[in-house]
Design a protein around this motif. Structure first.
Motif, PDB file in Angstrom:
ATOM      1  N   ARG A  72       0.826  -1.208   0.000  1.00 41.59           N
ATOM      2  CA  ARG A  72       0.000   0.000   0.000  1.00 41.59           C
ATOM      3  C   ARG A  72       0.862   1.261   0.000  1.00 41.59           C
ATOM      4  O   ARG A  72       0.497   2.268  -0.608  1.00 41.59           O
ATOM      5  CB  ARG A  72      -0.938  -0.004   1.201  1.00 41.59           C
ATOM      6  CG  ARG A  72      -1.918  -1.167   1.160  1.00 41.59           C
ATOM      7  CD  ARG A  72      -2.684  -1.292   2.439  1.00 41.59           C
ATOM      8  NE  ARG A  72      -1.772  -1.653   3.530  1.00 41.59           N
ATOM      9  CZ  ARG A  72      -2.158  -1.835   4.777  1.00 41.59           C
ATOM     10  NH1 ARG A  72      -3.411  -1.699   5.109  1.00 41.59           N
ATOM     11  NH2 ARG A  72      -1.280  -2.160   5.703  1.00 41.59           N
ATOM     12  N   THR A 121      -2.732   6.617   4.119  1.00 42.47           N
ATOM     13  CA  THR A 121      -3.425   6.679   5.404  1.00 42.47           C
ATOM     14  C   THR A 121      -3.841   5.290   5.862  1.00 42.47           C
ATOM     15  O   THR A 121      -3.700   4.946   7.036  1.00 42.47           O
ATOM     16  CB  THR A 121      -4.663   7.585   5.291  1.00 42.47           C
ATOM     17  OG1 THR A 121      -4.250   8.881   4.862  1.00 42.47           O
ATOM     18  CG2 THR A 121      -5.391   7.704   6.608  1.00 42.47           C
ATOM     19  N   TRP A 122      -4.329   4.491   4.934  1.00 43.59           N
ATOM     20  CA  TRP A 122      -4.726   3.114   5.244  1.00 43.59           C
ATOM     21  C   TRP A 122      -3.533   2.319   5.765  1.00 43.59           C
ATOM     22  O   TRP A 122      -3.635   1.595   6.756  1.00 43.59           O
ATOM     23  CB  TRP A 122      -5.309   2.493   3.993  1.00 43.59           C
ATOM     24  CG  TRP A 122      -5.750   1.066   4.087  1.00 43.59           C
ATOM     25  CD1 TRP A 122      -6.120   0.376   5.214  1.00 43.59           C
ATOM     26  CD2 TRP A 122      -5.869   0.149   3.001  1.00 43.59           C
ATOM     27  NE1 TRP A 122      -6.461  -0.912   4.870  1.00 43.59           N
ATOM     28  CE2 TRP A 122      -6.325  -1.080   3.527  1.00 43.59           C
ATOM     29  CE3 TRP A 122      -5.646   0.254   1.643  1.00 43.59           C
ATOM     30  CZ2 TRP A 122      -6.547  -2.186   2.734  1.00 43.59           C
ATOM     31  CZ3 TRP A 122      -5.877  -0.852   0.855  1.00 43.59           C
ATOM     32  CH2 TRP A 122      -6.326  -2.050   1.397  1.00 43.59           C
ATOM     33  N   ALA A 123      -2.401   2.442   5.118  1.00 42.03           N
ATOM     34  CA  ALA A 123      -1.209   1.715   5.552  1.00 42.03           C
ATOM     35  C   ALA A 123      -0.725   2.205   6.912  1.00 42.03           C
ATOM     36  O   ALA A 123      -0.184   1.434   7.706  1.00 42.03           O
ATOM     37  CB  ALA A 123      -0.099   1.855   4.513  1.00 42.03           C
ATOM     38  N   ARG A 124      -0.916   3.468   7.193  1.00 38.89           N
ATOM     39  CA  ARG A 124      -0.471   4.032   8.472  1.00 38.89           C
ATOM     40  C   ARG A 124      -1.384   3.608   9.625  1.00 38.89           C
ATOM     41  O   ARG A 124      -0.928   3.295  10.718  1.00 38.89           O
ATOM     42  CB  ARG A 124      -0.451   5.557   8.348  1.00 38.89           C
ATOM     43  CG  ARG A 124      -0.008   6.289   9.542  1.00 38.89           C
ATOM     44  CD  ARG A 124       1.468   6.363   9.555  1.00 38.89           C
ATOM     45  NE  ARG A 124       1.869   7.341  10.559  1.00 38.89           N
ATOM     46  CZ  ARG A 124       3.053   7.391  11.033  1.00 38.89           C
ATOM     47  NH1 ARG A 124       3.974   6.578  10.581  1.00 38.89           N
ATOM     48  NH2 ARG A 124       3.363   8.262  11.939  1.00 38.89           N
ATOM     49  N   LEU A 125      -2.710   3.597   9.354  1.00 43.67           N
ATOM     50  CA  LEU A 125      -3.659   3.276  10.416  1.00 43.67           C
ATOM     51  C   LEU A 125      -3.773   1.774  10.683  1.00 43.67           C
ATOM     52  O   LEU A 125      -4.049   1.368  11.808  1.00 43.67           O
ATOM     53  CB  LEU A 125      -5.045   3.840  10.071  1.00 43.67           C
ATOM     54  CG  LEU A 125      -5.150   5.358  10.031  1.00 43.67           C
ATOM     55  CD1 LEU A 125      -6.549   5.777   9.602  1.00 43.67           C
ATOM     56  CD2 LEU A 125      -4.797   5.957  11.375  1.00 43.67           C
ATOM     57  N   ARG A 126      -3.614   0.947   9.662  1.00 45.02           N
ATOM     58  CA  ARG A 126      -3.730  -0.501   9.806  1.00 45.02           C
ATOM     59  C   ARG A 126      -2.490  -1.194   9.255  1.00 45.02           C
ATOM     60  O   ARG A 126      -2.540  -1.810   8.190  1.00 45.02           O
ATOM     61  CB  ARG A 126      -4.966  -1.006   9.066  1.00 45.02           C
ATOM     62  CG  ARG A 126      -6.257  -0.340   9.456  1.00 45.02           C
ATOM     63  CD  ARG A 126      -7.167  -1.111  10.251  1.00 45.02           C
ATOM     64  NE  ARG A 126      -7.141  -2.529   9.935  1.00 45.02           N
ATOM     65  CZ  ARG A 126      -7.857  -3.397  10.575  1.00 45.02           C
ATOM     66  NH1 ARG A 126      -8.634  -3.010  11.531  1.00 45.02           N
ATOM     67  NH2 ARG A 126      -7.796  -4.664  10.270  1.00 45.02           N
ATOM     68  N   VAL A 162      -5.345   8.171   0.406  1.00 42.88           N
ATOM     69  CA  VAL A 162      -6.126   7.078   0.983  1.00 42.88           C
ATOM     70  C   VAL A 162      -5.236   5.858   1.237  1.00 42.88           C
ATOM     71  O   VAL A 162      -5.274   5.258   2.319  1.00 42.88           O
ATOM     72  CB  VAL A 162      -7.318   6.710   0.063  1.00 42.88           C
ATOM     73  CG1 VAL A 162      -7.955   5.396   0.476  1.00 42.88           C
ATOM     74  CG2 VAL A 162      -8.343   7.824   0.060  1.00 42.88           C
ATOM     75  N   PHE A 163      -4.418   5.473   0.268  1.00 48.57           N
ATOM     76  CA  PHE A 163      -3.541   4.313   0.433  1.00 48.57           C
ATOM     77  C   PHE A 163      -2.540   4.540   1.563  1.00 48.57           C
ATOM     78  O   PHE A 163      -2.312   3.647   2.387  1.00 48.57           O
ATOM     79  CB  PHE A 163      -2.793   4.010  -0.866  1.00 48.57           C
ATOM     80  CG  PHE A 163      -3.519   3.078  -1.784  1.00 48.57           C
ATOM     81  CD1 PHE A 163      -3.412   1.711  -1.633  1.00 48.57           C
ATOM     82  CD2 PHE A 163      -4.312   3.568  -2.803  1.00 48.57           C
ATOM     83  CE1 PHE A 163      -4.083   0.842  -2.479  1.00 48.57           C
ATOM     84  CE2 PHE A 163      -4.984   2.724  -3.649  1.00 48.57           C
ATOM     85  CZ  PHE A 163      -4.880   1.358  -3.485  1.00 48.57           C
TER      86      PHE A 163
END
Length: 106
Positions: free
Chosen positions: A24, A74-79, A71-72
Motif C-alpha cells: 500500500r 493513510t490506510w497503511a499508516r492506520l492498519r 487514501v492508500f
C-alpha cells in the motif's frame, strides 16, 4: 474481540510491521508521484480543453490520483501489516505446490 486483537493488545512487546515494504505504501507513493506530475501539468502546461470537452483533464486526474495516494498511505499508516515472529518452513506445508525435497545427498 478476536485472537489477533487480543494478542496485539495483550503483549507489551513492540510489533514488527512491513513498513516501507507494505504494498500500500508503494502504490500510494507511485500514485502520489503521478498525481503531482499531472497536477503541475494541469496548472502550467497546455490544458488542451478543446480535446477534452472544456475540462482540464490533467488537473482533475492529478487531483484524483493525489486523493487515492492519500487514501492508500493513510490506510497503511492506520492498519499496518504485522509480520509474525515465527513462520513455519515451507517444506512442512503439504498443501504447497511445487517440487518436493528428497532426503539424503545428491
Amino acid at each position: 474481540m478476536t485472537d489477533n486483537e487480543t494478542s496485539r493488545r495483550g503483549s507489551g512487546a513492540p510489533r514488527k510491521t512491513a513498513g516501507a515494504f507494505d504494498i500500500r505504501n508503494i502504490i500510494g507513493l507511485l500514485l502520489g508521484i503521478y498525481g503531482v506530475v499531472l497536477l503541475l501539468a494541469g496548472f502550467f502546461l497546455d490544458q488542451a480543453r478543446d480535446k477534452t470537452g472544456g475540462v482540464n483533464a490533467n488537473l482533475w486526474t492529478g487531483l484524483g490520483l493525489a486523493v487515492a495516494a492519500a487514501v492508500f498511505l493513510t490506510w497503511a499508516r492506520l492498519r499496518p501489516i504485522v509480520v509474525p515472529e515465527h513462520v513455519e518452513p515451507a517444506e512442512t506445508d503439504p498443501t504447497r505446490p511445487g517440487p518436493t525435497r528428497r532426503g539424503g545427498g545428491h
